[in-house]
Design a protein around this motif. Sequence first.
Motif, PDB file in Angstrom:
ATOM      1  N   ASP B 122     -19.023  24.595 -29.954  1.00  0.00           N
ATOM      2  CA  ASP B 122     -19.625  24.780 -28.633  1.00  0.00           C
ATOM      3  C   ASP B 122     -19.460  23.499 -27.821  1.00  0.00           C
ATOM      4  O   ASP B 122     -19.512  22.390 -28.375  1.00  0.00           O
ATOM      5  CB  ASP B 122     -21.121  25.103 -28.818  1.00  0.00           C
ATOM      6  CG  ASP B 122     -21.800  25.331 -27.488  1.00  0.00           C
ATOM      7  OD1 ASP B 122     -21.194  25.993 -26.630  1.00  0.00           O
ATOM      8  OD2 ASP B 122     -22.924  24.838 -27.303  1.00  0.00           O
ATOM      9  N   VAL B 123     -19.237  23.678 -26.531  1.00  0.00           N
ATOM     10  CA  VAL B 123     -19.155  22.519 -25.640  1.00  0.00           C
ATOM     11  C   VAL B 123     -20.197  22.705 -24.540  1.00  0.00           C
ATOM     12  O   VAL B 123     -20.187  23.721 -23.853  1.00  0.00           O
ATOM     13  CB  VAL B 123     -17.745  22.384 -25.007  1.00  0.00           C
ATOM     14  CG1 VAL B 123     -17.662  21.134 -24.147  1.00  0.00           C
ATOM     15  CG2 VAL B 123     -16.676  22.337 -26.075  1.00  0.00           C
ATOM     16  N   ALA B 124     -21.105  21.743 -24.413  1.00  0.00           N
ATOM     17  CA  ALA B 124     -22.159  21.860 -23.400  1.00  0.00           C
ATOM     18  C   ALA B 124     -22.088  20.674 -22.440  1.00  0.00           C
ATOM     19  O   ALA B 124     -21.718  19.565 -22.829  1.00  0.00           O
ATOM     20  CB  ALA B 124     -23.520  21.888 -24.074  1.00  0.00           C
ATOM     21  N   VAL B 125     -22.433  20.953 -21.190  1.00  0.00           N
ATOM     22  CA  VAL B 125     -22.387  19.915 -20.155  1.00  0.00           C
ATOM     23  C   VAL B 125     -23.783  19.701 -19.609  1.00  0.00           C
ATOM     24  O   VAL B 125     -24.504  20.680 -19.394  1.00  0.00           O
ATOM     25  CB  VAL B 125     -21.442  20.368 -19.008  1.00  0.00           C
ATOM     26  CG1 VAL B 125     -21.563  19.441 -17.810  1.00  0.00           C
ATOM     27  CG2 VAL B 125     -20.010  20.438 -19.495  1.00  0.00           C
ATOM     28  N   ASP B 126     -24.183  18.445 -19.418  1.00  0.00           N
ATOM     29  CA  ASP B 126     -25.430  18.234 -18.669  1.00  0.00           C
ATOM     30  C   ASP B 126     -25.217  17.225 -17.556  1.00  0.00           C
ATOM     31  O   ASP B 126     -24.624  16.175 -17.747  1.00  0.00           O
ATOM     32  CB  ASP B 126     -26.611  17.887 -19.587  1.00  0.00           C
ATOM     33  CG  ASP B 126     -26.665  16.458 -20.028  1.00  0.00           C
ATOM     34  OD1 ASP B 126     -26.925  15.595 -19.196  1.00  0.00           O
ATOM     35  OD2 ASP B 126     -26.456  16.201 -21.235  1.00  0.00           O
ATOM     36  N   GLN B 127     -25.656  17.629 -16.373  1.00  0.00           N
ATOM     37  CA  GLN B 127     -25.571  16.774 -15.181  1.00  0.00           C
ATOM     38  C   GLN B 127     -26.974  16.703 -14.595  1.00  0.00           C
ATOM     39  O   GLN B 127     -27.379  17.583 -13.847  1.00  0.00           O
ATOM     40  CB  GLN B 127     -24.618  17.385 -14.158  1.00  0.00           C
ATOM     41  CG  GLN B 127     -23.151  17.216 -14.495  1.00  0.00           C
ATOM     42  CD  GLN B 127     -22.262  17.847 -13.453  1.00  0.00           C
ATOM     43  OE1 GLN B 127     -22.143  19.064 -13.407  1.00  0.00           O
ATOM     44  NE2 GLN B 127     -21.619  17.025 -12.632  1.00  0.00           N
ATOM     45  N   LYS B 128     -27.704  15.664 -14.984  1.00  0.00           N
ATOM     46  CA  LYS B 128     -29.093  15.546 -14.521  1.00  0.00           C
ATOM     47  C   LYS B 128     -29.202  14.439 -13.491  1.00  0.00           C
ATOM     48  O   LYS B 128     -28.701  13.340 -13.716  1.00  0.00           O
ATOM     49  CB  LYS B 128     -30.010  15.215 -15.706  1.00  0.00           C
ATOM     50  CG  LYS B 128     -30.196  16.369 -16.661  1.00  0.00           C
ATOM     51  CD  LYS B 128     -31.037  15.927 -17.857  1.00  0.00           C
ATOM     52  CE  LYS B 128     -31.064  17.007 -18.911  1.00  0.00           C
ATOM     53  NZ  LYS B 128     -31.595  16.512 -20.180  1.00  0.00           N
ATOM     54  N   GLY B 129     -29.870  14.717 -12.393  1.00  0.00           N
ATOM     55  CA  GLY B 129     -30.116  13.690 -11.388  1.00  0.00           C
ATOM     56  C   GLY B 129     -29.264  13.850 -10.148  1.00  0.00           C
ATOM     57  O   GLY B 129     -28.343  14.677 -10.104  1.00  0.00           O
ATOM     58  N   ILE B 130     -29.583  13.026  -9.148  1.00  0.00           N
ATOM     59  CA  ILE B 130     -28.902  13.142  -7.848  1.00  0.00           C
ATOM     60  C   ILE B 130     -27.462  12.638  -7.933  1.00  0.00           C
ATOM     61  O   ILE B 130     -26.523  13.316  -7.519  1.00  0.00           O
ATOM     62  CB  ILE B 130     -29.680  12.342  -6.772  1.00  0.00           C
ATOM     63  CG1 ILE B 130     -31.080  12.943  -6.592  1.00  0.00           C
ATOM     64  CG2 ILE B 130     -28.943  12.340  -5.433  1.00  0.00           C
ATOM     65  CD1 ILE B 130     -32.011  12.097  -5.747  1.00  0.00           C
ATOM     66  N   LEU B 131     -27.292  11.417  -8.494  1.00  0.00           N
ATOM     67  CA  LEU B 131     -25.950  10.819  -8.523  1.00  0.00           C
ATOM     68  C   LEU B 131     -24.955  11.649  -9.327  1.00  0.00           C
ATOM     69  O   LEU B 131     -23.852  11.918  -8.849  1.00  0.00           O
ATOM     70  CB  LEU B 131     -26.022   9.380  -9.052  1.00  0.00           C
ATOM     71  CG  LEU B 131     -26.617   8.341  -8.104  1.00  0.00           C
ATOM     72  CD1 LEU B 131     -26.649   6.975  -8.759  1.00  0.00           C
ATOM     73  CD2 LEU B 131     -25.823   8.273  -6.811  1.00  0.00           C
ATOM     74  N   PRO B 132     -25.316  12.100 -10.561  1.00  0.00           N
ATOM     75  CA  PRO B 132     -24.357  12.932 -11.312  1.00  0.00           C
ATOM     76  C   PRO B 132     -23.979  14.212 -10.565  1.00  0.00           C
ATOM     77  O   PRO B 132     -22.830  14.643 -10.612  1.00  0.00           O
ATOM     78  CB  PRO B 132     -25.104  13.245 -12.607  1.00  0.00           C
ATOM     79  CG  PRO B 132     -26.065  12.137 -12.762  1.00  0.00           C
ATOM     80  CD  PRO B 132     -26.492  11.787 -11.379  1.00  0.00           C
ATOM     81  N   THR B 133     -24.946  14.797  -9.854  1.00  0.00           N
ATOM     82  CA  THR B 133     -24.656  16.033  -9.116  1.00  0.00           C
ATOM     83  C   THR B 133     -23.763  15.743  -7.909  1.00  0.00           C
ATOM     84  O   THR B 133     -22.783  16.451  -7.667  1.00  0.00           O
ATOM     85  CB  THR B 133     -25.977  16.683  -8.642  1.00  0.00           C
ATOM     86  OG1 THR B 133     -26.859  16.765  -9.762  1.00  0.00           O
ATOM     87  CG2 THR B 133     -25.742  18.076  -8.099  1.00  0.00           C
ATOM     88  N   LEU B 134     -24.099  14.673  -7.177  1.00  0.00           N
ATOM     89  CA  LEU B 134     -23.309  14.342  -5.979  1.00  0.00           C
ATOM     90  C   LEU B 134     -21.880  13.915  -6.316  1.00  0.00           C
ATOM     91  O   LEU B 134     -20.936  14.307  -5.654  1.00  0.00           O
ATOM     92  CB  LEU B 134     -23.993  13.204  -5.206  1.00  0.00           C
ATOM     93  CG  LEU B 134     -25.168  13.566  -4.309  1.00  0.00           C
ATOM     94  CD1 LEU B 134     -25.747  12.301  -3.693  1.00  0.00           C
ATOM     95  CD2 LEU B 134     -24.721  14.513  -3.200  1.00  0.00           C
ATOM     96  N   PHE B 135     -21.769  13.086  -7.351  1.00  0.00           N
ATOM     97  CA  PHE B 135     -20.441  12.531  -7.667  1.00  0.00           C
ATOM     98  C   PHE B 135     -19.734  13.271  -8.804  1.00  0.00           C
ATOM     99  O   PHE B 135     -18.682  12.816  -9.260  1.00  0.00           O
ATOM    100  CB  PHE B 135     -20.573  11.040  -7.981  1.00  0.00           C
ATOM    101  CG  PHE B 135     -20.981  10.224  -6.798  1.00  0.00           C
ATOM    102  CD1 PHE B 135     -20.034   9.869  -5.830  1.00  0.00           C
ATOM    103  CD2 PHE B 135     -22.293   9.844  -6.612  1.00  0.00           C
ATOM    104  CE1 PHE B 135     -20.409   9.124  -4.735  1.00  0.00           C
ATOM    105  CE2 PHE B 135     -22.672   9.099  -5.499  1.00  0.00           C
ATOM    106  CZ  PHE B 135     -21.728   8.743  -4.557  1.00  0.00           C
ATOM    107  N   ASN B 136     -20.320  14.356  -9.233  1.00  0.00           N
ATOM    108  CA  ASN B 136     -19.708  15.220 -10.229  1.00  0.00           C
ATOM    109  C   ASN B 136     -19.325  14.483 -11.527  1.00  0.00           C
ATOM    110  O   ASN B 136     -18.155  14.369 -11.872  1.00  0.00           O
ATOM    111  CB  ASN B 136     -18.477  15.933  -9.631  1.00  0.00           C
ATOM    112  CG  ASN B 136     -17.973  17.024 -10.545  1.00  0.00           C
ATOM    113  OD1 ASN B 136     -18.717  17.559 -11.365  1.00  0.00           O
ATOM    114  ND2 ASN B 136     -16.695  17.369 -10.415  1.00  0.00           N
ATOM    115  N   TYR B 137     -20.314  13.956 -12.188  1.00  0.00           N
ATOM    116  CA  TYR B 137     -20.091  13.411 -13.528  1.00  0.00           C
ATOM    117  C   TYR B 137     -21.292  13.772 -14.398  1.00  0.00           C
ATOM    118  O   TYR B 137     -22.341  14.183 -13.885  1.00  0.00           O
ATOM    119  CB  TYR B 137     -19.848  11.906 -13.505  1.00  0.00           C
ATOM    120  CG  TYR B 137     -21.041  11.047 -13.132  1.00  0.00           C
ATOM    121  CD1 TYR B 137     -21.871  10.514 -14.112  1.00  0.00           C
ATOM    122  CD2 TYR B 137     -21.333  10.756 -11.811  1.00  0.00           C
ATOM    123  CE1 TYR B 137     -22.952   9.719 -13.786  1.00  0.00           C
ATOM    124  CE2 TYR B 137     -22.411   9.966 -11.466  1.00  0.00           C
ATOM    125  CZ  TYR B 137     -23.219   9.447 -12.461  1.00  0.00           C
ATOM    126  OH  TYR B 137     -24.283   8.661 -12.127  1.00  0.00           O
ATOM    127  N   GLY B 138     -21.119  13.659 -15.690  1.00  0.00           N
ATOM    128  CA  GLY B 138     -22.224  14.024 -16.582  1.00  0.00           C
ATOM    129  C   GLY B 138     -21.857  13.823 -18.041  1.00  0.00           C
ATOM    130  O   GLY B 138     -20.791  13.277 -18.367  1.00  0.00           O
TER     131      GLY B 138
END
Lengths: 99, 173
Positions: B122-138
């Motif tokens: 399984d591969v899971a992604v988590d993008q928590k917070g403003i910066l990860p969401t805005l700049f697309n990283y996680g």
Amino acid sequence: MPFLESFQPTIVIFYWAYLVVVVIFLLLFLVNLYHLLRFGFFSFVNLGVILISMLVSFSLIAFSLSILQSFDWSTPLIDSNIFGTFLDGLLGGLELFKF
Amino acid sequence: MVGSNFIPGRRPGENVVAHFWRHPIIFIGIFLMFVVLFLIPLASYLIIENFLPQLLQHPVLLPLLTVLLFSYYLFMLTFSLNVWVDNYLDVWTLTNMRIISRNQLGWFNRTNSELELSKVQDVAVDQKGILPTLFNYGNLHVQTAGATERFLLKNVPSPVKVARLIHKLYEQY
């Protein structure tokens, strides 16, 4: 103890301390450089960081040593006259201990 | 230095699909920290110049302050370069057979770990917070068969794309 009586420490100890800091810095810089050269990728980013960090480091050391040359390092470390004048200037006009 | 096609312990028929580093925003953060650390002595100088100008003329304290200032800048440079080394040398390599993680954990402390694509469950992604969401990283968590431990890739750029790529390579493998 005539030797101890005549011994007057000067502020050159600050200069020596700085030279020790420079040596420590150079050692740590070489360690960081080793890691970038050994494990880093052959890329413009890595080469750029290595070159810029070398340039900044050696410029800073050269600049600091040239600035430090301008001081009189033979000034006594503890001189009651110097500190007395300094304290007078610092407390100028307050006359705290004048009754 | 290693080339872009370098794979530790390369196997026959193994090719590099992609290398991943932390998102550039992490490095911008380091740069901003460097700028703030650089400005602190300048701010101190302005305060001293305005409130304690005698310090800047004193024959003992001025050399001492100058030595402290340059020592501060040298330590700041060392610290900043060390933070850069710690982050930049964390590399994840995706090949057509494995996911390889190379982590720098400080001076002379480096770990290499790898994961067979065939064992990926399984591969899971988590993008928590403003910066990860805005700049697309996680963070990317890769769960393997039979092991409770997850493989973690921190602050990866476009983690959803990377997760899809891992799925695609798993299906092709």
